[in-house]
Each structure stands twice: as structure tokens, then as C-alpha cells.
Design an enzyme around this catalytic site. Structure first.
Site, PDB file in Angstrom:
ATOM      1  N   ARG A   1      46.719  15.688 -62.942  1.00  0.00           N
ATOM      2  CA  ARG A   1      46.366  16.987 -63.410  1.00  0.00           C
ATOM      3  C   ARG A   1      46.650  18.013 -62.500  1.00  0.00           C
ATOM      4  O   ARG A   1      46.610  19.200 -62.803  1.00  0.00           O
ATOM      5  CB  ARG A   1      44.868  16.807 -64.036  1.00  0.00           C
ATOM      6  CG  ARG A   1      43.970  16.383 -62.889  1.00  0.00           C
ATOM      7  CD  ARG A   1      42.643  15.942 -63.281  1.00  0.00           C
ATOM      8  NE  ARG A   1      42.711  14.458 -63.606  1.00  0.00           N
ATOM      9  CZ  ARG A   1      41.716  13.658 -64.098  1.00  0.00           C
ATOM     10  NH1 ARG A   1      40.406  14.329 -64.229  1.00  0.00           N
ATOM     11  NH2 ARG A   1      41.760  12.429 -64.383  1.00  0.00           N
TER      12      ARG A   1
ATOM     13  N   LYS B   1      44.479   3.306 -54.087  1.00  0.00           N
ATOM     14  CA  LYS B   1      44.191   2.441 -54.900  1.00  0.00           C
ATOM     15  C   LYS B   1      43.938   0.821 -54.354  1.00  0.00           C
ATOM     16  O   LYS B   1      44.480   0.690 -53.290  1.00  0.00           O
ATOM     17  CB  LYS B   1      45.325   2.453 -55.961  1.00  0.00           C
ATOM     18  CG  LYS B   1      45.452   3.592 -56.780  1.00  0.00           C
ATOM     19  CD  LYS B   1      46.526   3.556 -57.739  1.00  0.00           C
ATOM     20  CE  LYS B   1      46.712   4.854 -58.703  1.00  0.00           C
ATOM     21  NZ  LYS B   1      45.659   5.092 -59.726  1.00  0.00           N
TER      22      LYS B   1
HETATM   23  N1  BES Z   1      48.613   7.533 -62.455  1.00  0.00           N
HETATM   24  C1  BES Z   1      47.320   7.139 -62.683  1.00  0.00           C
HETATM   25  C2  BES Z   1      46.775   6.669 -64.069  1.00  0.00           C
HETATM   26  C3  BES Z   1      47.291   5.281 -64.453  1.00  0.00           C
HETATM   27  C4  BES Z   1      46.388   4.068 -64.035  1.00  0.00           C
HETATM   28  C5  BES Z   1      48.142   4.956 -65.172  1.00  0.00           C
HETATM   29  C6  BES Z   1      46.643   2.895 -64.533  1.00  0.00           C
HETATM   30  C7  BES Z   1      48.306   3.573 -65.748  1.00  0.00           C
HETATM   31  C8  BES Z   1      47.652   2.724 -65.343  1.00  0.00           C
HETATM   32  C9  BES Z   1      46.391   8.499 -62.494  1.00  0.00           C
HETATM   33  O1  BES Z   1      46.928   9.075 -61.314  1.00  0.00           O
HETATM   34  C10 BES Z   1      44.941   7.965 -61.736  1.00  0.00           C
HETATM   35  O2  BES Z   1      45.287   7.466 -60.794  1.00  0.00           O
HETATM   36  N2  BES Z   1      44.077   8.307 -62.557  1.00  0.00           N
HETATM   37  C11 BES Z   1      42.629   7.914 -62.199  1.00  0.00           C
HETATM   38  C12 BES Z   1      41.702   9.059 -62.396  1.00  0.00           C
HETATM   39  C13 BES Z   1      40.392   8.841 -61.815  1.00  0.00           C
HETATM   40  C14 BES Z   1      40.365   8.964 -60.593  1.00  0.00           C
HETATM   41  C15 BES Z   1      39.469   9.764 -62.553  1.00  0.00           C
HETATM   42  C16 BES Z   1      42.403   6.922 -63.216  1.00  0.00           C
HETATM   43  O3  BES Z   1      42.621   6.750 -64.251  1.00  0.00           O
HETATM   44  O4  BES Z   1      41.599   5.872 -62.490  1.00  0.00           O
HETATM   45 MN    MN Z   2      46.475   8.886 -59.267  1.00  0.00          MN
END
Ligand code: BES
Ligand code: MN
Ligand code: ZN
Length: 495
Positions: free
Chosen positions: A338, A264
């Protein structure tokens, strides 16, 4: 903090002696001839006080009133959401003045949902995080008296339930707020064990070896990049006969989500310590269950690990075999929630559950869709969806149903495995739910995406303890005896 409810008129409120006195003033308030009634009449006629929910007018040393600091607060129509806004507006003042003993008078008929709103707003507005501060300042508010004009058995019962709920909410907040070096998977396991000490509880904490034996290849893939060993936490609460099918709650327990190799960006990455908020909400529900001991069976499952980049970490394109036997192509290591949940869902089958609800800070897309007001609700079963929706309204812990059309799963197709872990950006919260649904075919299933609701960012950064209120109300609504918990006064069908 001590909370009490009692019968109290405005005349009675004039005599109440505390450090602070709040009067919630709804539209068309019924007023008498006492000092507070006269003040309200005057202030509303001059428009210095509006009855719009959350409008505050302060008064000081009013003749005929025993408490010196007084706040008149507009309470709109006196509904649950208006009571919530009213208390949310005045609690920062109560907190900053370090009021220890507070009386709140509600000179109008309160509904059950408003009791939840009230107790939650008072607890939330006086909460103080203490865990990792060298000079912690604990909660200053010690005593709150809620005075109502219709103090009946239903309200008193709701008040007790609301108190037990906020105890659970605060457990969830506390764990979610703790930084990732304090709230490790191991620490979560220890916390679960401590919470479930008692006759009706049991707790098992599995480590890497046991998880490998279970064949949880998807969960293990996420944990591979971290030095912190994973934990799979199994909590059981048995309040009903063994033959009664349990409700299973599955909480995403990513104690820190860097994104892994699909790392990230740096801004706000610290907030990924909240990525175990689903797990924290399961801990919170178990805390409340220990206080309320309802006649239901509940299982809590928490797959807990970190998502880190490392030489040994799972890589984009890697294919792993989940506990269900389905193979998964991990195209993006940041879609890790997931991957840990799917194995927990397969594990849930062994309990022959009445329903399985997973709770997860799963997608940024859900934040875009619903913001911080309502959690995303996905369900394969209309009755379960309806019950969860109503539980949310009652607890003022709102959710909104989202679709699960099969067409949303198109993007999850893979050339190299049974399923890919990501689809395109469009409808991202839904394709994530569609992924989970493949592993939840054996029982009525619902998924709560709490990415937008589990914590607040910015100046008021911190965990909200959601959706403990919603989950607990749902669990209590499953009690099969004649003493049903209070229900909504107005029912709105959404399915
Ligand atoms: N924990 C994150 C989701 C999240 C992001 C929650 C920002 C709250 C604020 C999750 O694990 C994630 O990174 N999801 C990705 C999925 C994507 C790679 C398909 C996302 O939402 O960007
Ligand atoms: Mn994630
Ligand atoms: Zn995550």
C-alpha cells in the site's frame, strides 16, 4: 504454439490426423453413426465414460479413426467453466506424452466465454518455464486445432482475442516466475521498455532521483533498505484520440518482500518473489495490447522495488510524507504494498483518467477470504465494479466484490500521522483497500487483491498470469466504436 479454430463434426474428427485427439463430450451429446459417436454411445451406456466435466477415458487405435491416441473427456453442460475443467484434466496427459500436434473436437455449440476458457487451459497446461534452467525443455505442444460445430465470426474473433490474451498471460507468468535476483526493479524497467517499442507506445523509467523530485516519500521509504535501486515505470499505449481519457493500470512491483524490519518467517518466504505479480500483469496487458491494437488509451504504472531489512531500512513507527501530502505512520514494514501504491495512485491523477485500477498481491487476509478462485475486487464506483466483474466472467478470470464501508477504516487512525499503514488483523484485505482509497479520490477507482490468485503453491508452484485476462477484457470493453468485443451471453448483476 499455433492455435487454429475450424468447423469440425465427429465424422470429420475421425479423419483428423494428429498425435492426439481429444473429444469433449457434454451431457446429451448429439451423436451420429461414425466410429467416435459409436464409441461415445457405448462408453456412456456402460458408465465407463461420465459426462461430468473432467472425467477422462482413453482409447487407442480405434477402427475408423485416423489418430491413434484418443481421449474422451466429459464436458458437463459445455459451459466455460466446464470446458476449463475438462481441458485442465486432460492437459497433464498431453504434456507428459509430449504430444506435438493436437486436435480437440467440440461436438456442441460453444459460447464465447468457453473459447477463452479453452485457449487459456491449453496454454496453461502446456506452459514450460525456461528462464533459469541450464537445460530448459521448451513447450512441446506446437499445433492445436480446435474443431467446433458453430464456427461463426463471433467465435473466430473471440479465438483471436483469446490467443492475444494468452500471449499476455505468458509474459506475466514468465516475469512473475523469475526469481528476485533475475527480476529486479531494473530488469522490470528494461522489460517494459522492450515491450513498448512501437508506434503507439511510449515508456519512461524513472530512478531514485526523479522519484525523489516527485515527492514519493512513501514509495522511497519501502525501497530504503535495499541495494537494488527502485524504478517507477510509466508505460503508455495510445490507440484512441489524445482527448480520450485513459484507463490507468497500477501494478504492485515488489520484486521481493522479506517484510523488511517486520520480517516474515522463513517458511515459504521464497514465494515473495511473486510479490510483483501485479506489475507482471500490467506488462502482460501491454503485450496483448501490442498484438490487438484496440482503439483505447491505457497507461501502465509500476512502482518497483525490494522490501528488505537493513541498517538504513524504514522502521516501525517511522512517519513518512506521501506524494499526496498525507503523512503515514509505518507501524508494520510488511504492509509495504500500500505504501508504494499510494504514491503511484497520486501520480495517476495527472492523466485525468477515466478509471484507475490497481492490481496487487496485497494481503494474506484476501487469501483467507477468497482462496485461489476469485480475486478480491474493491471499487469506489458501481459501474466500474460491474464492468470488471463481467470482464472476469467472460475471461474466466474471476473476481468477487468486497465492501468498502468507512467503518473498516477505523483501525487506520494514528496519533502521530494522518493515517497508519495497518489496522488490526480482522478484515485485513478491506482495511488495506480503505488505506488505498484515501489516495484515489480524484477518479473512479478499483483495486484487485490478487494475493490468492496470482500464483499457485506446492507441487504446481508457479505464476498463473492472472488477472491479465480480466484486465484485457475490461480494457477492450472500453472501445468506443460499433465493433464491440463479444459480450457475455448471460448477464448477472452484482451491484
Ligand atoms: N505481499 C504480502 C501479502 C501476501 C502474503 C500475499 C502472503 C500472498 C501471500 C504483503 O506485503 C504483506 O505482507 N501483507 C501483510 C499485511 C499486514 C502486515 C497488515 C499480510 O497480509 O500479512
Ligand atoms: Mn509485505
Ligand atoms: Zn508484499
Amino acid at each position: 504454439m499455433n492455435l487454429e479454430i475450424s468447423q469440425l463434426s465427429l465424422t470429420g474428427a475421425c479423419k483428423a490426423k494428429s498425435d492426439g485427439l481429444i473429444i469433449l463430450v457434454p451431457e446429451g451429446a448429439k451423436l451420429g453413426q461414425d466410429a467416435l459417436s459409436l464409441l461415445i454411445k457405448q462408453a456412456t451406456s456402460t458408465h465407463d465414460l461420465q459426462t461430468k466435466a473432467g472425467h477422462v477415458l482413453a482409447a487407442y487405435r480405434l477402427k475408423g479413426v485416423a489418430t491413434t491416441k484418443i481421449w474422451l473427456v466429459g464436458a458437463g453442460q459445455g459451459t466455460a467453466s466446464h470446458v476449463k475443467s475438462a481441458m485442465a484434466a486432460v492437459m497433464p496427459i498431453v504434456k507428459s506424452l509430449e504430444i506435438k500436434n493436437l486436435t480437440v473436437a467440440c461436438p456442441f455449440e460453444l459460447e464465447v466465454a468457453a473459447i477463452f476458457a479453452f485457449v487459456n487451459a491449453v496454454a496453461d497446461g502446456s506452459y514450460a518455464y525456461t528462464s533459469t534452467l541450464s537445460k530448459p525443455k521448451p513447450r512441446q505442444l506446437k499445433m492445436v486445432q480446435l474443431g467446433v460445430v458453430n464456427c461463426n465470426a463471433a467465435l473466430q474473433k473471440a479465438f483471436k482475442m483469446a490467443q492475444a490474451t494468452v500471449m499476455g498471460v505468458e509474459v506475466a507468468k514468465e516475469w512473475a516466475n523469475r526469481p528476485a535476483n533475475h527480476a529486479t526493479p531494473t530488469a522490470l524497467g528494461v522489460a517494459a521498455q522492450k515491450l513498448t517499442h512501437g508506434a503507439k507506445f511510449s515508456c519512461q523509467v524513472l530512478g531514485p532521483k526523479e522519484v525523489e523530485k516527485l515527492g514519493m516519500g512513501s514509495f522511497m521509504a519501502v525501497a530504503k533498505g535495499s541495494r537494488e535501486p527502485l524504478r517507477f515505470i510509466v508505460m503508455r499505449y495510445q490507440g484512441a484520440a489524445k482527448s480520450v481519457a485513459p484507463v490507468v493500470l497500477v501494478g504492485k512491483g515488489i520484486t521481493f518482500d522479506t517484510g523488511g524490519i517486520s520480517i516474515k518467517p522463513a517458511p515459504e518466504m521464497d514465494e515473495m518473489k511473486f510479490d510483483m505479480s501485479g506489475a507482471a500483469s500490467v506488462l502482460g496487458v501491454f503485450k496483448s495490447l501490442s498484438l490487438l491494437t484496440p482503439a483505447v488509451n491505457v497507461v501502465g504504472l509500476i512502482p518497483a522495488c525490494e522490501n528488505m531489512p537493513d541498517g538504513l531500512a524504514v522502521k516501525p513507527g517511522d512517519v513518512v510524507t506521501s506524494m499526496s501530502g498525507q503523512t503515514i505512520e509505518i507501524l508494520n514494514t510488511d504492509a509495504e504494498g500500500r505504501l508504494v501504491l499510494c504514491d503511484a495512485l497520486t501520480y495517476a491523477e495527472r492523466f485525468k483518467p477515466a478509471a484507475v485500477i490497481d492490481i496487487a498481491t496485497l494481503t494474506g487476509a484476501c487469501v483467507i477470504a477468497l482462496g485461489g478462485v476469485r480475486s478480491g475486487l474493491f471499487a469506489s464506483d458501481d459501474n466500474l465494479a460491474q464492468s470488471l466483474y463481467e470482464a472476469g466472467e467472460l475471461a474466466q478470470d474471476l473476481c468477487w466484490r468486497m465492501p468498502l464501508d468507512d467503518a473498516y477504516a477505523e483501525g487506520l487512525k494514528s496519533h502521530f500521522a494522518d493515517v497508519a499503514n495497518v489496522a488490526g488483523r480482522a478484515g485485513g484485505a478491506i482495511s488495506a483497500a480503505k488505506f488505498l482509497q484515501r489516495f484515489a479520490k480524484a477518479f473512479p477507482w478499483a483495486h484487485l487483491d490478487i494475493a490468492g490468485t496470482a500464483w499457485k503453491s506446492g507441487a504446481s508452484k508457479g505464476a498463473t498470469g492472472r488477472p491479465v485476462g480480466l484486465l484485457l477484457q475490461y480494457v477492450l470493453s472500453q472501445v468506443k466504436d460499433e465493433k464491440k468485443p463479444p459480450t457475455l451471453s448471460t448477464r448477472r448483476r452484482i451491484v
